[in-house]
Design an enzyme around this catalytic site. Structure first.
Site, PDB file in Angstrom:
ATOM      1  N   GLU A  71       0.838  -1.002  -0.054  1.00 51.79           N
ATOM      2  CA  GLU A  71      -0.092   0.025   0.083  1.00 51.79           C
ATOM      3  C   GLU A  71       0.933   1.188  -0.223  1.00 51.79           C
ATOM      4  OE1 GLU A  71      -3.879   1.755   2.346  1.00 51.79           O
ATOM      5  OE2 GLU A  71      -2.601   0.571   3.464  1.00 51.79           O
ATOM      6  N   HIS A  77      -5.418   6.218  -2.014  1.00 49.39           N
ATOM      7  CA  HIS A  77      -4.814   7.443  -1.439  1.00 49.39           C
ATOM      8  C   HIS A  77      -4.466   8.429  -2.502  1.00 49.39           C
ATOM      9  CE1 HIS A  77      -4.297   5.902   2.730  1.00 49.39           C
ATOM     10  NE2 HIS A  77      -3.982   4.761   2.331  1.00 49.39           N
ATOM     11  N   GLY A 119      -9.200   7.918   2.354  1.00 49.34           N
ATOM     12  CA  GLY A 119      -8.172   8.008   1.426  1.00 49.34           C
ATOM     13  C   GLY A 119      -8.094   8.577   0.109  1.00 49.34           C
ATOM     14  N   ARG A 179     -19.934  18.546  -9.319  1.00 48.84           N
ATOM     15  CA  ARG A 179     -19.313  19.184 -10.124  1.00 48.84           C
ATOM     16  C   ARG A 179     -17.948  18.466 -10.699  1.00 48.84           C
ATOM     17  NH1 ARG A 179     -21.917  23.571  -8.064  1.00 48.84           N
ATOM     18  NH2 ARG A 179     -23.486  24.175  -9.494  1.00 48.84           N
ATOM     19  N   HIS A 227     -14.878   3.627   9.387  1.00 51.26           N
ATOM     20  CA  HIS A 227     -14.228   4.164   8.004  1.00 51.26           C
ATOM     21  C   HIS A 227     -15.430   4.401   7.051  1.00 51.26           C
ATOM     22  CE1 HIS A 227     -10.497   2.227   9.251  1.00 51.26           C
ATOM     23  NE2 HIS A 227      -9.792   2.607   8.233  1.00 51.26           N
ATOM     24  N   ASP A 231      -8.310  -3.810   6.598  1.00 48.27           N
ATOM     25  CA  ASP A 231      -7.376  -3.026   6.952  1.00 48.27           C
ATOM     26  C   ASP A 231      -6.686  -2.930   8.307  1.00 48.27           C
ATOM     27  OD1 ASP A 231      -5.753  -0.793   6.093  1.00 48.27           O
ATOM     28  OD2 ASP A 231      -7.126   0.914   6.196  1.00 48.27           O
ATOM     29  N   ILE A 239      -7.569   8.246  10.897  1.00 44.21           N
ATOM     30  CA  ILE A 239      -7.601   6.905  11.320  1.00 44.21           C
ATOM     31  C   ILE A 239      -6.280   5.945  10.681  1.00 44.21           C
ATOM     32  CG2 ILE A 239      -9.103   4.795  10.375  1.00 44.21           C
ATOM     33  CD1 ILE A 239     -11.425   6.870  10.155  1.00 44.21           C
ATOM     34  N   ALA A 240      -6.106   5.101  11.430  1.00 48.02           N
ATOM     35  CA  ALA A 240      -4.838   4.294  11.223  1.00 48.02           C
ATOM     36  C   ALA A 240      -4.983   3.059  11.053  1.00 48.02           C
ATOM     37  CB  ALA A 240      -3.757   4.637  12.431  1.00 48.02           C
ATOM     38  N   GLY A 241      -5.789   2.390   9.861  1.00 51.65           N
ATOM     39  CA  GLY A 241      -6.124   1.306   9.895  1.00 51.65           C
ATOM     40  C   GLY A 241      -7.277   0.954  10.706  1.00 51.65           C
TER      41      GLY A 241
END
Length: 360
Positions: free
Chosen positions: A112, A178, A203, A210, A234, A257, A291-293
């Protein structure tokens, strides 16, 4: 071996029993059934660790521990996901994990990053983000010798489209994630060969009517499988259901994740060299609260998805069949297929796991 229950097959739910011989499903019959669910073993194509163990350092012993943790929670096939790292760590991980892939402990490696957007880096270490380098990527592909199965790339980075094409040429899945790319940049990535959306919505530049951005481009691409983190953090359950309905179960893959903190108490942890604080089961970077995983297991993701109103048949496809297809694997509950199974009670909690026809 014979197991009975509500068997979630590709063509519907069968109340009855299935028989296993030589690691394969040899028969599925209607009949008297125990009060349990029988699902295909879960396939997680995006997990960084669990049970206090991590994949992100490239340590084989840590990887075995993480894989064993997730196996106990029903995941019979998984990729080991690294976060953005220097070339040396990526190369060492490929070599360290190759024996685990050969043994079947892991199905392969997922990078990743590090070819990701600084603006949408999330919990990725910005110090390691960089444009795809053809010589670096070619060297990693050679070192992998089949171990590398997926790489997440932001398609707007210089050289990204060439990198996606290179991965496709070598049979490695290119995922888009991401990214702060525009709708046009993301559709160009898909045209170049990307076939997975890394944790859709997270991410990524948000949807605007638009400038629809990555989410709409990926959801609307029939060749793209969309990863969904079903932890209630998430994604709101309404967003989870919307994405699953929009893509269809054949194009939606539940992922965890997860990081090392999955299955562990709240406290301080590490993700790719960055300090993470877990509170109330939610992992966030200490530096900025990103958020970290997650601390998710696939079994918990299944419960969340069913709770969001998705059918058991669709959830089983999203938790096993669809992500397996991303890897070129056939993981269905059907005669002739591998006997990789997870048994769930009425509350959808794991009561048993079978891999290759053997209880785990």
């Amino acid at each position: 071996m014979r197991i009975s229950g509500r068997i979630v097959t590709p063509t519907g739910i069968v109340e009855g029993s299935l028989s296993i011989a030589d690691g394969k499903i040899v028969a599925i019959r209607k009949g008297k059934a125990e009060a349990q669910w029988i699902l295909p073993g879960f396939v997680d194509i995006h997990t960084h660790g669990g049970g206090g163990h991590t994949f992100t350092t490239g340590d084989a012993a840590q990887a075995r521990g993480a894989a064993a943790f997730h196996l106990r929670h029903g995941t019979t096939t998984m990729l080991a996901s690294l976060v953005s790292s220097p070339f040396e760590v990526m190369a060492e991980a490929l070599q360290a994990f190759a024996p685990l892939v050969a043994e079947g402990v892991l199905a392969g490696v997922h990078f990743e990053g590090p070819y990701l957007s600084h603006i949408r880096c999330g919990a990725q270490n910005p110090a390691f983000l960089r444009d795809p380098n053809p010589s670096e990527l070619t060297e990693l592909v050679k070192l992998a010798n089949g171990t590398l199965r997926m790489v997440t790339i932001a398609p707007e980075r210089d050289g990204a489209l060439e990198a996606i094409a290179l991965l496709r040429e070598h049979g490695i899945v290119a995922a888009i994630g991401h990214t702060d790319g525009s709708y046009e940049q993301v559709t160009a990535g898909v045209a170049a060969g990307a076939t997975v959306a890394t944790h859709l919505f997270n991410g990524m530049r948000p949807v605007n009517h638009r400038e629809p951005g990555p989410v709409v481009a990926l959801l609307d691409s029939p060749q793209v499988v969309c990863e969904l983190v079903a932890d209630g953090v998430h994604l709101h359950d309404g967003t989870l259901a919307f994405a699953a309905h929009s893509a269809g179960a054949a194009r939606a893959a539940l992922i965890t994740d997860a990081m090392a903190a999955a299955g562990m108490p709240d406290g301080d942890y590490d993700l790719g060299g960055q300090a993470v604080v877990v509170a109330g089961g939610v992992a966030r970077l200490q530096r900025d609260g990103s958020i970290a995983g997650s601390t998710l297991t696939m079994a918990a993701a299944v419960r969340q998805a069913v709770g969001a109103g998705l059918s058991m048949a669709d959830v089983a496809m999203m938790a096993a069949t669809t992500p397996a297809r991303v890897l070129g694997l056939d993981k269905r509950l059907a005669v002739g297929c591998d006997a990789d199974l997870v048994l769930l009670d009425e509350e959808l909690k794991v009561t048993g796991v079978v891999r290759g026809g053997l209880p785990q």
